[in-house]
Design a protein around this motif. Structure first.
Motif, PDB file in Angstrom:
ATOM      1  N   GLU A   1     -13.034 -65.174 -34.478  1.00 30.40           N
ATOM      2  CA  GLU A   1     -13.599 -65.362 -35.821  1.00 30.40           C
ATOM      3  C   GLU A   1     -12.952 -65.377 -37.063  1.00 30.40           C
ATOM      4  OE1 GLU A   1     -16.817 -62.180 -35.800  1.00 30.40           O
ATOM      5  OE2 GLU A   1     -17.713 -62.876 -34.278  1.00 30.40           O
ATOM      6  N   ALA A   2     -11.803 -64.556 -37.464  1.00 29.74           N
ATOM      7  CA  ALA A   2     -10.782 -64.709 -38.490  1.00 29.74           C
ATOM      8  C   ALA A   2     -10.237 -65.811 -38.338  1.00 29.74           C
ATOM      9  CB  ALA A   2     -10.111 -63.172 -38.425  1.00 29.74           C
ATOM     10  N   VAL A   3      -9.627 -66.037 -37.161  1.00 28.88           N
ATOM     11  CA  VAL A   3      -8.745 -67.550 -37.051  1.00 28.88           C
ATOM     12  C   VAL A   3      -9.547 -68.672 -37.564  1.00 28.88           C
ATOM     13  CG1 VAL A   3      -7.535 -68.960 -35.538  1.00 28.88           C
ATOM     14  CG2 VAL A   3      -7.039 -66.421 -35.471  1.00 28.88           C
ATOM     15  N   ALA A   4     -10.769 -68.822 -37.011  1.00 21.86           N
ATOM     16  CA  ALA A   4     -11.844 -69.926 -37.370  1.00 21.86           C
ATOM     17  C   ALA A   4     -12.046 -70.004 -39.021  1.00 21.86           C
ATOM     18  CB  ALA A   4     -13.034 -69.986 -36.613  1.00 21.86           C
ATOM     19  N   GLU A   5     -12.297 -68.955 -39.378  1.00 24.66           N
ATOM     20  CA  GLU A   5     -12.530 -68.871 -40.887  1.00 24.66           C
ATOM     21  C   GLU A   5     -11.295 -69.304 -41.664  1.00 24.66           C
ATOM     22  OE1 GLU A   5     -14.047 -65.910 -44.565  1.00 24.66           O
ATOM     23  OE2 GLU A   5     -14.095 -65.215 -42.348  1.00 24.66           O
ATOM     24  N   MET A   6     -10.163 -68.656 -41.322  1.00 25.06           N
ATOM     25  CA  MET A   6      -8.848 -69.252 -42.192  1.00 25.06           C
ATOM     26  C   MET A   6      -8.421 -70.600 -41.872  1.00 25.06           C
ATOM     27  SD  MET A   6      -6.742 -65.434 -42.005  1.00 25.06           S
ATOM     28  CE  MET A   6      -6.944 -65.365 -40.251  1.00 25.06           C
ATOM     29  N   THR A   7      -8.691 -71.039 -40.751  1.00 20.90           N
ATOM     30  CA  THR A   7      -8.362 -72.422 -40.503  1.00 20.90           C
ATOM     31  C   THR A   7      -9.181 -73.299 -41.273  1.00 20.90           C
ATOM     32  OG1 THR A   7      -7.676 -71.828 -38.024  1.00 20.90           O
ATOM     33  CG2 THR A   7      -8.003 -74.383 -38.724  1.00 20.90           C
TER      34      THR A   7
ATOM     35  N   ALA B   1      -0.005 -65.437 -34.225  1.00 20.84           N
ATOM     36  CA  ALA B   1       0.410 -64.597 -35.050  1.00 20.84           C
ATOM     37  C   ALA B   1      -0.520 -63.411 -35.080  1.00 20.84           C
ATOM     38  CB  ALA B   1       0.245 -64.973 -36.452  1.00 20.84           C
ATOM     39  N   PHE B   2      -1.754 -63.248 -34.959  1.00 21.84           N
ATOM     40  CA  PHE B   2      -2.669 -62.014 -34.760  1.00 21.84           C
ATOM     41  C   PHE B   2      -2.220 -61.482 -33.514  1.00 21.84           C
ATOM     42  CE2 PHE B   2      -5.564 -63.686 -38.038  1.00 21.84           C
ATOM     43  CZ  PHE B   2      -5.576 -62.700 -38.573  1.00 21.84           C
ATOM     44  N   LEU B   3      -2.119 -62.231 -32.151  1.00 27.45           N
ATOM     45  CA  LEU B   3      -1.915 -61.642 -30.991  1.00 27.45           C
ATOM     46  C   LEU B   3      -0.577 -60.812 -31.034  1.00 27.45           C
ATOM     47  CD1 LEU B   3      -3.180 -64.448 -28.555  1.00 27.45           C
ATOM     48  CD2 LEU B   3      -4.228 -62.216 -29.210  1.00 27.45           C
ATOM     49  N   ALA B   4       0.395 -61.472 -31.885  1.00 26.25           N
ATOM     50  CA  ALA B   4       1.994 -60.800 -31.784  1.00 26.25           C
ATOM     51  C   ALA B   4       1.667 -59.561 -32.385  1.00 26.25           C
ATOM     52  CB  ALA B   4       2.716 -61.758 -32.366  1.00 26.25           C
TER      53      ALA B   4
ATOM     54  N   ASN C   1      -6.156 -57.341 -26.336  1.00 30.01           N
ATOM     55  CA  ASN C   1      -7.299 -56.413 -25.876  1.00 30.01           C
ATOM     56  C   ASN C   1      -8.668 -57.137 -26.060  1.00 30.01           C
ATOM     57  OD1 ASN C   1      -8.653 -55.069 -28.265  1.00 30.01           O
ATOM     58  ND2 ASN C   1      -6.426 -54.624 -28.387  1.00 30.01           N
ATOM     59  N   ALA C   2      -9.511 -56.822 -25.108  1.00 30.44           N
ATOM     60  CA  ALA C   2     -10.803 -57.837 -25.071  1.00 30.44           C
ATOM     61  C   ALA C   2     -11.396 -57.338 -26.490  1.00 30.44           C
ATOM     62  CB  ALA C   2     -11.827 -57.409 -24.104  1.00 30.44           C
ATOM     63  N   ALA C   3     -11.679 -56.483 -27.174  1.00 32.78           N
ATOM     64  CA  ALA C   3     -11.995 -55.629 -28.224  1.00 32.78           C
ATOM     65  C   ALA C   3     -11.853 -56.520 -29.274  1.00 32.78           C
ATOM     66  CB  ALA C   3     -12.127 -54.210 -28.460  1.00 32.78           C
ATOM     67  N   ALA C   4     -10.314 -56.877 -29.381  1.00 34.66           N
ATOM     68  CA  ALA C   4      -9.813 -57.397 -30.830  1.00 34.66           C
ATOM     69  C   ALA C   4     -10.254 -59.054 -30.489  1.00 34.66           C
ATOM     70  CB  ALA C   4      -8.432 -57.209 -30.820  1.00 34.66           C
ATOM     71  N   SER C   5     -10.428 -59.525 -29.379  1.00 33.43           N
ATOM     72  CA  SER C   5     -10.293 -61.033 -29.242  1.00 33.43           C
ATOM     73  C   SER C   5     -11.491 -61.634 -29.967  1.00 33.43           C
ATOM     74  CB  SER C   5     -10.632 -61.261 -27.783  1.00 33.43           C
ATOM     75  OG  SER C   5     -10.584 -62.559 -27.474  1.00 33.43           O
ATOM     76  N   ARG C   6     -12.548 -61.186 -29.956  1.00 38.39           N
ATOM     77  CA  ARG C   6     -13.678 -61.938 -30.665  1.00 38.39           C
ATOM     78  C   ARG C   6     -13.467 -61.643 -32.210  1.00 38.39           C
ATOM     79  NH1 ARG C   6     -18.744 -63.551 -29.856  1.00 38.39           N
ATOM     80  NH2 ARG C   6     -20.184 -63.344 -31.670  1.00 38.39           N
TER      81      ARG C   6
ATOM     82  N   LYS D   1      -0.383 -56.783 -42.267  1.00 44.69           N
ATOM     83  CA  LYS D   1       0.614 -57.062 -41.133  1.00 44.69           C
ATOM     84  C   LYS D   1       0.992 -58.086 -40.334  1.00 44.69           C
ATOM     85  CE  LYS D   1      -0.162 -52.023 -39.917  1.00 44.69           C
ATOM     86  NZ  LYS D   1      -0.621 -51.003 -38.667  1.00 44.69           N
ATOM     87  N   VAL D   2      -0.091 -58.973 -40.317  1.00 46.90           N
ATOM     88  CA  VAL D   2       0.180 -60.103 -39.824  1.00 46.90           C
ATOM     89  C   VAL D   2       0.798 -61.096 -40.658  1.00 46.90           C
ATOM     90  CG1 VAL D   2      -1.174 -62.092 -38.573  1.00 46.90           C
ATOM     91  CG2 VAL D   2      -2.102 -59.853 -38.496  1.00 46.90           C
ATOM     92  N   ALA D   3       0.398 -61.154 -41.877  1.00 42.61           N
ATOM     93  CA  ALA D   3       1.151 -62.070 -42.951  1.00 42.61           C
ATOM     94  C   ALA D   3       2.738 -61.647 -43.042  1.00 42.61           C
ATOM     95  CB  ALA D   3       0.433 -61.788 -44.271  1.00 42.61           C
ATOM     96  N   ARG D   4       2.825 -60.357 -42.898  1.00 43.77           N
ATOM     97  CA  ARG D   4       4.281 -59.896 -43.181  1.00 43.77           C
ATOM     98  C   ARG D   4       4.976 -60.422 -41.756  1.00 43.77           C
ATOM     99  NH1 ARG D   4       7.620 -55.546 -41.467  1.00 43.77           N
ATOM    100  NH2 ARG D   4       9.073 -54.912 -42.613  1.00 43.77           N
ATOM    101  N   ALA D   5       4.399 -60.116 -40.574  1.00 39.01           N
ATOM    102  CA  ALA D   5       5.135 -60.628 -39.265  1.00 39.01           C
ATOM    103  C   ALA D   5       5.420 -62.145 -39.374  1.00 39.01           C
ATOM    104  CB  ALA D   5       4.188 -60.375 -38.154  1.00 39.01           C
ATOM    105  N   TYR D   6       4.340 -63.084 -39.958  1.00 37.62           N
ATOM    106  CA  TYR D   6       4.310 -64.304 -40.193  1.00 37.62           C
ATOM    107  C   TYR D   6       5.719 -64.929 -41.057  1.00 37.62           C
ATOM    108  CZ  TYR D   6       2.840 -69.346 -40.471  1.00 37.62           C
ATOM    109  OH  TYR D   6       2.983 -70.557 -40.382  1.00 37.62           O
TER     110      TYR D   6
END
Length: 971
Positions: A72-78, A55-58, A63-68, A115-120
């Motif tokens: 981190e956000a995905v780990a916390e939300m999971t 969802a985030f990648l979409a 890009n590498a800057a956003a990857s980390r 934005k991610v939530a809306r796309a999801y």
């Protein structure tokens, strides 16, 4: 783009979330997912990580800057999603795929990844349309529903009885306005799968009905009735020793037979007093009213199910009417016509006109009937006395008693210890011991231990006492779990108003101050001040009274403690002045009874449901008189039946026989009468309703005295002199030289009652006290005590879980005006459960349904003062301030003192948390859609001058959370 939660995990390097996920999966094995095709597969948290990452990648790219940051956000939300699912699993261990996706969507919205939530959300909608198109294109000729099985306790699979599920749901919806069985059945069937357990099958319709409560409050009753069906299966199977279940209709015939088996089971398992088995059981069973099982809301019934109904190793075998009858029989056990009285008591309890306190409900009719709610002790100034008090606390708390300790006699820091020729460390280290003891005992494993320490304002340790609840400083001199309260004499308040000095003493050098109040206290205190000035007292400290008062309010603002209570008002209006001194109140500040070295005060509580005694035409005084009369008899019986854990409590209770009749549902009553809380009409109703309760409580005690005899210490009491609570206002006024604002109006025949009190006597030294009723009001389904509503739509959190609560009165009024719809539900959430900000709500409804933080504090204090004139004890009065400041606190607490209030309770203030703006639909029991006022530690503030300094214009006091599920002070 692909966002599916069902996607397989790609072969890739482990994500940052993997260690946590594997730990979660390992610690919570056995959870399963129901796919849309009905298949059941193991729950794999890693797929949540994949879906979130996609969802985030979409949306944000790779890009590498956003990857980390994404990882981190995905780990916390999971973690949040997995915790939310497993924590709410209750008795089931299975989730529908839609439930998981709902939680993912909520995690994105909560994390403000809009934005991610809306796309999801859009992706989910598109996939739903694709599935619908695929189904439409296949156009099967006939589609038979798959045959599902349910798994019995021994593992046997039998066909799922869909017909019974349908009947139970329709029965639960019967005779309720605004509800329908279809949406409940649709949602419940969606969560069925082949091999479902009986517990999960019972849970499915309950959870389904819960999701609908926000749109129609009557679904709370549907949820309760569905839980009742689950309880019936548990109880009937256990008492009969075989698998058995019954519908509500069938129970109208089976209840009597069940009750016989229930009593035998309880007695055999040593949970019920064998004496109950010697009642005329046929007569008792015939009086049961099975239809009253249907009057519960879900919150109340789940609370009973989790914490009150008797069980053997988790197997509950007590149905609601058996529960109420067991309590009633226990209270009638020493009556002459005990069957007749038991039925009378049962009718009162099961009708919800009156409810006994939690200890009575827990323990009545059991082998150890500790039925009393409150115990007050005075701690002696020596090691034997101090540690005896700590031991007494443990013994009293073991069976669910709440404690109030008077610590004023213990010498202060720096005082001389003759036995060792050393110096005292003061009272604080011993308070730490008492704090830890309360937590260790844990009220017999049923709820957290609860104790409140009281200290008089002249004690030399008072400044350290104020800091006990701070989160900074030496932790050995902190009590993070104990409640604390200031026991303030009038002289201190007079010095505050005059801007005078105040002197602190160690009690070993001024021993008589502890037992003095009013003008004798003033005389003695001033004499000690003169001695201190002459160098004849070793340990003392002189401060500005106003500075100390400001510090009290600052600590109240920052930590919620110590509470503000008034020594002189409690003593000068006490009916028992001849028998001793009131040295403190109790855990919830409504009990004002004498304590001494050989007497531990005990109070026995219960509350009238005022809402049940009000119609749009006014107060039903005849019904209220009947309720109060029977309730007083029940409370008086507690004194003789009670199981006393220490002799000092037994001695005190039998000598004075105090009880505390209170009330709940005051806010509901106001709304029935169409009286806004912030109005003269509400203040007047507080006065007249309490007058009626007071009149009949005193009259009932006189009637009991005529039947059973006066309480032993009656002679010399204010009662014996014809001084009733309304008359004791003059005593307080005289002690303050008339400097008190008190209303003395009345409407009933007090002169005739006053004559009966003098000639016949009283059965009870004290008759009334208004307790918080936080749990029993949930059971009955009304507002707590004298509390205003703090939200019209919220999720209540307690030890039984999270529960959507909607003000049914508001919904009824909005429906009547054509205003109740999904938009209104959404608006209520947006405005934090308040109608004041919703333009289309009419002004009269905005006033009627104003929440506690929208009502000026003055109105609550004025209403309390009008009640207080009728009450021989006190009332638990919470003060609400949306934006507290030093000035507002000062004005509020000075007003409370001037109006003659005896005590105040918690200061409640809004935190920065608020209503979730997301939907509750489909998620009830999975999120707190409305956050309660959560205590948040404010920045340390300097002593207030006018207003408490605010950090960046905003500070939140560490006041009591309104629904902190770990707080048992008012349960």
């Amino acid at each position: 783009m692909s966002l599916s939660i069902e996607a397989e995990r790609p072969a890739a390097a482990p994500s940052a979330a993997e260690p946590t996920l594997s730990k979660l999966a390992a610690s919570e094995p056995g959870y399963q997912i129901i796919r849309r095709n009905g298949a059941v597969t193991p729950f794999d948290p890693s797929k949540i990580t994949v879906a979130l990452t996609k969802a985030f990648l979409a949306v944000e790219g790779s890009n590498a800057a956003a990857s980390r940051r994404i990882h981190e956000a995905v780990a916390e939300m999971t973690e949040q999603v997995v915790a939310g699912l497993t924590r709410r699993a209750a008795t089931g261990r299975t989730f529908h795929i839609e439930d998981v996706q709902d939680q993912v969507e909520l995690a994105l919205m909560r994390g403000e990844h809009h934005k991610v939530a809306r796309a999801y959300v859009l992706y989910r909608e598109e996939r739903a349309r694709e599935r619908a198109r695929a189904v439409a294109e296949t156009k099967p000729v006939a589609s038979a529903a798959p045959l599902l099985h349910m798994k019995l306790a021994d593992g046997t699979l039998i066909p799922l009885d869909a017909g019974r599920l349908d009947k139970v749901v329709r029965e639960a919806c019967a005779d309720l306005d605004g509800v329908s069985a279809e949406p409940v059945l649709t949602e419940a069937r969606r969560n069925l799968y082949d091999g479902i357990s009986l517990d999960e099958l019972a849970l499915a319709p309950i959870l389904a009905a819960r999701t609908l409560i926000e749109s129609e409050p009557n679904y709370a009753k549907v949820s309760a009735r569905l839980l009742l069906d689950k309880l019936r299966r548990e109880a009937l199977s256990f008492v009969h020793g075989r698998a058995e279940q019954a519908t509500q209709e069938e129970m109208s015939v089976l209840y009597a037979d069940y009750f016989h088996a229930y009593l035998k089971t309880g007695i055999a398992n040593e949970l019920i007093d064998p004496e109950l088995g010697r009642f005329d059981i046929a007569r008792i069973a015939a009086a049961l009213k099975p239809e009253r099982d249907l009057q519960f809301d879900y919150l109340g019934f789940q609370t009973l199910y989790d914490r009150y109904f008797l069980h053997v190793r988790g197997n509950r075998f007590e149905l609601p009417q058996a529960f109420f009858m067991r309590v009633a029989m226990g209270l009638a056990i020493r009556e002459i016509d005990r069957e007749g009285r038991a039925i009378e008591f049962y009718d009162l309890l099961s009708s919800f006109d009156f409810m006994a306190s939690t200890p009575t409900l827990f323990n009545s009719g059991t082998l150890r009937p500790q039925l009393s709610s409150c115990f007050l002790t005075t701690v002696a100034d020596d090691l034997d006395g101090i540690f005896k008090a700590v031991k007494d606390n443990a013994l009293l708390a073991k069976y669910s008693g709440g404690l109030g300790n008077d610590w004023t006699p213990v010498r202060g820091l720096g005082a001389h210890i003759k036995g060792t020729n050393g110096e005292s460390q003061g009272v604080v280290p011993f308070l730490k011991v008492a704090n830890d003891t309360a937590i260790a005992v844990n009220q017999g494993g049923k709820r957290k231990g609860a104790v409140c320490a009281y200290l008089e304002t002249w004690h030399v340790d008072i400044e350290e006492f104020l800091d006990l609840r701070k989160n900074t400083g030496d932790d050995r001199r902190r009590t993070h779990d104990m409640n604390t309260a200031n026991w303030i004499p009038d002289l201190f308040m007079q010095r505050v108003e005059a801007g005078g000095d105040w002197t602190l003493f160690s009690p070993d050098e001024v021993p008589d101050l502890h037992d003095l109040y009013g003008k004798p206290f003033k005389t003695a205190y001033e004499a000690y001040e003169a001695k201190a000035a002459a160098g004849q007292i070793k340990v003392f400290k002189r401060v500005k009274a106003l500075d100390l008062w400001r510090r009290m309010l600052t600590m109240l603002f920052e930590t919620g403690h110590p509470w503000i209570t008034f020594k002189d008002a409690c003593n000068l209006r006490s009916p028992q002045q001849h028998a001793g001194v009131v040295h403190s109140s109790n855990l919830c500040t409504e009990i004002t009874l004498n304590t001494s070295a050989d007497e531990v005060a005990v109070c026995n509580l219960g509350s009238v449901n005022l809402a049940a005694h009000v119609t749009p035409d006014g107060l039903d005084q005849a019904r209220l008189a009947r309720t109060v009369t029977t309730a007083m008899r029940m409370l008086d019986n507690v004194v003789d039946i009670n199981f006393y854990t220490i002799p000092e409590a037994r001695r005190s209770n039998l000598r004075h026989r105090p009880v505390g009749l209170g009330l709940m549902g005051f806010q509901d009553a106001l709304q029935t009468l169409r009286l806004p809380a912030a109005s003269e009409g509400a203040v007047a109703f507080a006065d007249t309703s309490m007058e009626v309760i007071s009149f009949h409580a005193i009259q009932a005690s006189v009637d009991l005295a005529a039947e059973r005899g006066r309480y032993p210490s009656f002679e010399g009491s204010l009662w014996s002199k014809g001084i009733l609570p309304i008359d004791s206002l003059d005593i307080l006024s005289d002690a303050r030289d008339g400097d008190v604002e008190l209303d003395r109006s009345s409407t009933l025949d007090w002169e005739g009652l006053r004559e009966r009190v003098v000639t016949t006597g009283m059965r009870n030294s004290n008759t009334m006290a208004i307790a918080p009723t936080a749990t029993i009001s949930n059971i009955v389904g009304v507002s707590q005590s004298i509390e205003p509503s703090y939200s019209q739509l919220y999720v209540k959190a307690n030890m039984s879980g999270d529960f959507t609560v909607v003000n049914a009165g508001l919904v009824h009024d909005l429906k009547a005006r054509g205003l109740w719809d999904e938009v209104m539900v959404s608006d209520l959430k947006y405005y934090d459960g308040k109608v004041s900000g919703i333009d289309r709500v009419p002004a009269d409804l905005k006033a009627l349904y104003a929440t506690s933080f929208e009502i000026p504090t003055e109105w609550l204090i004025r209403a309390a003062a009008r009640r207080q004139k009728w009450i021989d004890q006190g009332q638990s009065l919470n003060l609400y301030m949306a934006q507290p400041s030093g000035r507002k606190l000062d004005e509020a607490y000075r007003l409370a003192w001037r109006l003659g209030l005896k005590t105040t309770y918690y200061l409640r203030a809004l935190s920065a948390t608020h209503v979730e703006k997301s939907t509750l639909k489909g998620t009830d029991g999975k999120l707190n859609a409305v956050s309660a006022t959560v205590p948040v530690a404010a920045k340390a503030a300097a002593p207030i001058i006018v207003d408490i300094p605010l950090e960046n214009g905003m500070a939140v006091p560490n006041a009591c959370s309104i629904d902190d599920p770990t707080c048992e002070a008012c349960q």
